[in-house]
Motif scaffolding. Sequence first.
Motif, mmCIF file in Angstrom:
data_model
loop_
_atom_site.group_PDB
_atom_site.id
_atom_site.type_symbol
_atom_site.label_atom_id
_atom_site.label_comp_id
_atom_site.label_asym_id
_atom_site.label_seq_id
_atom_site.Cartn_x
_atom_site.Cartn_y
_atom_site.Cartn_z
ATOM 1 N N MET A 166 0.759 -1.325 -0.166
ATOM 2 C CA MET A 166 0.247 -0.023 0.130
ATOM 3 C C MET A 166 0.807 1.025 -0.185
ATOM 4 O O MET A 166 1.912 1.730 0.465
ATOM 5 C CB MET A 166 -0.584 -0.277 1.434
ATOM 6 N N ILE A 167 0.269 2.535 -0.998
ATOM 7 C CA ILE A 167 1.662 3.562 -1.073
ATOM 8 C C ILE A 167 0.979 4.442 -0.031
ATOM 9 O O ILE A 167 2.019 4.756 0.672
ATOM 10 C CB ILE A 167 1.199 3.585 -2.869
ATOM 11 N N TRP A 168 0.281 4.232 0.096
ATOM 12 C CA TRP A 168 0.025 5.559 1.211
ATOM 13 C C TRP A 168 0.528 5.472 2.649
ATOM 14 O O TRP A 168 0.848 6.018 3.141
ATOM 15 C CB TRP A 168 -1.119 5.548 1.378
ATOM 16 N N LYS A 169 0.278 3.482 3.101
ATOM 17 C CA LYS A 169 1.239 3.385 4.026
ATOM 18 C C LYS A 169 2.859 3.464 3.992
ATOM 19 O O LYS A 169 3.723 3.716 5.833
ATOM 20 C CB LYS A 169 1.314 1.924 4.170
ATOM 21 N N GLU A 170 3.859 3.165 2.895
ATOM 22 C CA GLU A 170 5.035 4.163 2.681
ATOM 23 C C GLU A 170 5.508 5.343 2.490
ATOM 24 O O GLU A 170 6.351 5.851 2.689
ATOM 25 C CB GLU A 170 5.224 3.456 1.521
ATOM 26 N N LEU A 171 4.362 6.429 2.638
ATOM 27 C CA LEU A 171 4.832 7.620 2.097
ATOM 28 C C LEU A 171 4.720 8.333 3.506
ATOM 29 O O LEU A 171 4.617 8.603 5.075
ATOM 30 C CB LEU A 171 3.347 8.474 1.827
ATOM 31 N N LYS A 172 6.288 8.874 3.256
ATOM 32 C CA LYS A 172 7.094 9.244 5.220
ATOM 33 C C LYS A 172 6.736 10.993 4.387
ATOM 34 O O LYS A 172 7.163 11.507 3.998
ATOM 35 C CB LYS A 172 8.633 9.475 5.548
ATOM 36 N N ASP A 173 6.475 11.467 5.787
ATOM 37 C CA ASP A 173 5.991 12.858 5.922
ATOM 38 C C ASP A 173 7.454 14.119 4.967
ATOM 39 O O ASP A 173 7.051 14.599 4.581
ATOM 40 C CB ASP A 173 6.005 13.590 7.507
ATOM 41 N N THR A 174 8.648 12.858 5.217
ATOM 42 C CA THR A 174 9.978 13.826 5.079
ATOM 43 C C THR A 174 9.887 13.414 3.508
ATOM 44 O O THR A 174 10.644 14.250 2.866
ATOM 45 C CB THR A 174 11.013 13.212 5.536
ATOM 46 N N LEU A 175 9.231 12.779 3.360
ATOM 47 C CA LEU A 175 8.779 11.975 1.691
ATOM 48 C C LEU A 175 8.321 13.137 0.438
ATOM 49 O O LEU A 175 7.531 12.201 -0.295
ATOM 50 C CB LEU A 175 9.271 11.009 1.190
ATOM 51 N N ILE A 176 7.057 13.559 1.575
ATOM 52 C CA ILE A 176 6.244 14.254 0.198
ATOM 53 C C ILE A 176 6.234 16.051 0.651
ATOM 54 O O ILE A 176 6.735 16.645 1.541
ATOM 55 C CB ILE A 176 4.737 14.259 1.573
ATOM 56 N N PHE A 177 6.156 16.369 -0.735
ATOM 57 C CA PHE A 177 6.758 17.850 -1.084
ATOM 58 C C PHE A 177 5.252 18.623 -1.469
ATOM 59 O O PHE A 177 4.563 18.191 -2.801
ATOM 60 C CB PHE A 177 7.749 18.007 -1.709
ATOM 61 N N LEU A 178 5.008 19.343 -0.432
ATOM 62 C CA LEU A 178 3.917 20.257 -1.582
ATOM 63 C C LEU A 178 4.117 21.899 -1.572
ATOM 64 O O LEU A 178 4.574 22.467 -0.979
ATOM 65 C CB LEU A 178 2.878 20.043 -0.144
ATOM 66 N N LYS A 179 3.189 22.447 -2.760
ATOM 67 C CA LYS A 179 3.769 23.213 -3.252
ATOM 68 C C LYS A 179 5.106 23.643 -3.128
ATOM 69 O O LYS A 179 5.780 24.615 -3.114
ATOM 70 C CB LYS A 179 3.775 24.325 -2.875
ATOM 71 N N LEU A 180 6.364 22.453 -3.958
ATOM 72 C CA LEU A 180 7.617 22.771 -4.210
ATOM 73 C C LEU A 180 8.039 23.372 -5.193
ATOM 74 O O LEU A 180 7.623 23.130 -6.540
ATOM 75 C CB LEU A 180 7.979 21.089 -4.952
ATOM 76 N N LYS A 181 8.625 24.013 -4.493
ATOM 77 C CA LYS A 181 8.915 25.397 -5.591
ATOM 78 C C LYS A 181 10.569 24.851 -6.545
ATOM 79 O O LYS A 181 11.440 24.578 -5.734
ATOM 80 C CB LYS A 181 9.392 26.723 -5.389
ATOM 81 N N ALA A 182 10.873 25.240 -7.822
ATOM 82 C CA ALA A 182 11.453 24.795 -8.607
ATOM 83 C C ALA A 182 12.439 25.498 -9.944
ATOM 84 O O ALA A 182 11.311 25.946 -10.551
ATOM 85 C CB ALA A 182 11.986 22.633 -8.673
ATOM 86 N N ALA A 183 13.274 25.779 -10.473
ATOM 87 C CA ALA A 183 13.603 26.637 -11.893
ATOM 88 C C ALA A 183 13.416 25.435 -12.388
ATOM 89 O O ALA A 183 13.322 25.925 -14.056
ATOM 90 C CB ALA A 183 14.686 26.824 -11.514
ATOM 91 N N ASP A 184 13.180 24.513 -12.359
ATOM 92 C CA ASP A 184 12.888 23.396 -13.643
ATOM 93 C C ASP A 184 12.909 21.461 -13.081
ATOM 94 O O ASP A 184 13.479 21.289 -11.938
ATOM 95 C CB ASP A 184 15.200 23.265 -14.856
ATOM 96 N N ASN A 185 13.069 20.688 -14.064
ATOM 97 C CA ASN A 185 13.364 19.610 -13.324
ATOM 98 C C ASN A 185 14.088 18.582 -13.041
ATOM 99 O O ASN A 185 14.248 17.635 -12.136
ATOM 100 C CB ASN A 185 12.844 18.687 -14.757
ATOM 101 N N LYS A 186 14.827 19.364 -13.570
ATOM 102 C CA LYS A 186 16.706 18.832 -12.681
ATOM 103 C C LYS A 186 16.300 19.201 -11.347
ATOM 104 O O LYS A 186 16.715 18.588 -10.516
ATOM 105 C CB LYS A 186 17.899 19.834 -12.910
ATOM 106 N N GLU A 187 16.148 20.651 -11.033
ATOM 107 C CA GLU A 187 16.133 20.590 -9.140
ATOM 108 C C GLU A 187 15.232 19.535 -9.088
ATOM 109 O O GLU A 187 15.547 19.572 -7.711
ATOM 110 C CB GLU A 187 15.905 22.829 -9.357
ATOM 111 N N VAL A 188 14.083 19.611 -9.681
ATOM 112 C CA VAL A 188 13.124 19.275 -8.529
ATOM 113 C C VAL A 188 13.469 17.086 -8.193
ATOM 114 O O VAL A 188 13.449 16.738 -6.770
ATOM 115 C CB VAL A 188 11.730 18.753 -9.769
ATOM 116 N N LEU A 189 13.798 17.120 -9.075
ATOM 117 C CA LEU A 189 15.188 15.696 -8.850
ATOM 118 C C LEU A 189 16.297 15.046 -8.134
ATOM 119 O O LEU A 189 15.877 14.836 -6.839
ATOM 120 C CB LEU A 189 15.507 15.211 -10.786
ATOM 121 N N GLN A 190 16.503 16.961 -8.312
ATOM 122 C CA GLN A 190 18.152 17.147 -6.768
ATOM 123 C C GLN A 190 17.385 16.798 -5.547
ATOM 124 O O GLN A 190 17.722 16.310 -4.494
ATOM 125 C CB GLN A 190 19.047 18.218 -7.988
ATOM 126 N N ILE A 191 16.386 18.015 -5.639
ATOM 127 C CA ILE A 191 15.597 17.809 -4.080
ATOM 128 C C ILE A 191 14.549 16.859 -3.752
ATOM 129 O O ILE A 191 15.492 15.687 -3.009
ATOM 130 C CB ILE A 191 14.424 19.595 -4.371
#
Length: 155
Positions: A1-26
């Motif tokens: 179950m995916i929802w059980k695996e989700l840790k707060d530290t790995l959920i990002f809301l309203k993540l701001k990034a310049a490009d997809n590389k920065e998203v993947l980096q974060i």
Amino acid sequence: MIWKELKDTLIFLKLKAADNKEVLQIMGDAMIQEGYGEEGFTEALLEREKDYPTGLDVDGIGVAIPHTDAEHVKKEGISIAVLDEPIVFDAMGEEDYQIPVKIVIMFTVAGKDKHIDRLLQILDMIKDEQILKGLLAAKNKEEVRTAIQKREKTC
């Protein structure tokens, strides 16, 4: 179950990034920090995204599902980001086509044979418009879990 695996530290809301590389980096760096990825996980992720893009248009909602090979993974996990503004990712399986992505679902699999199963599980999840709309509307991390949990409990 995916929802059980989700840790707060790995959920990002309203993540701001310049490009997809920065998203993947974060997201990749967070996966390493939380013990899911080996050193070099983020670099491998960026390299794989160049060769095998993961952007998908799911009924008008842009989703990316970046991942990398099991050799860069310590244990299985998942990270979800809902981006503040859409960021362009190259389309999966289509050359010279880009998709404005709003949701990024990164996963790790610890075993070569598990890759396809996990990918299919995530593809099944994202084809549900209610989950995607729930993720986009989520105001906190618990609402992210709830959006996924509702679907997984009915399957």
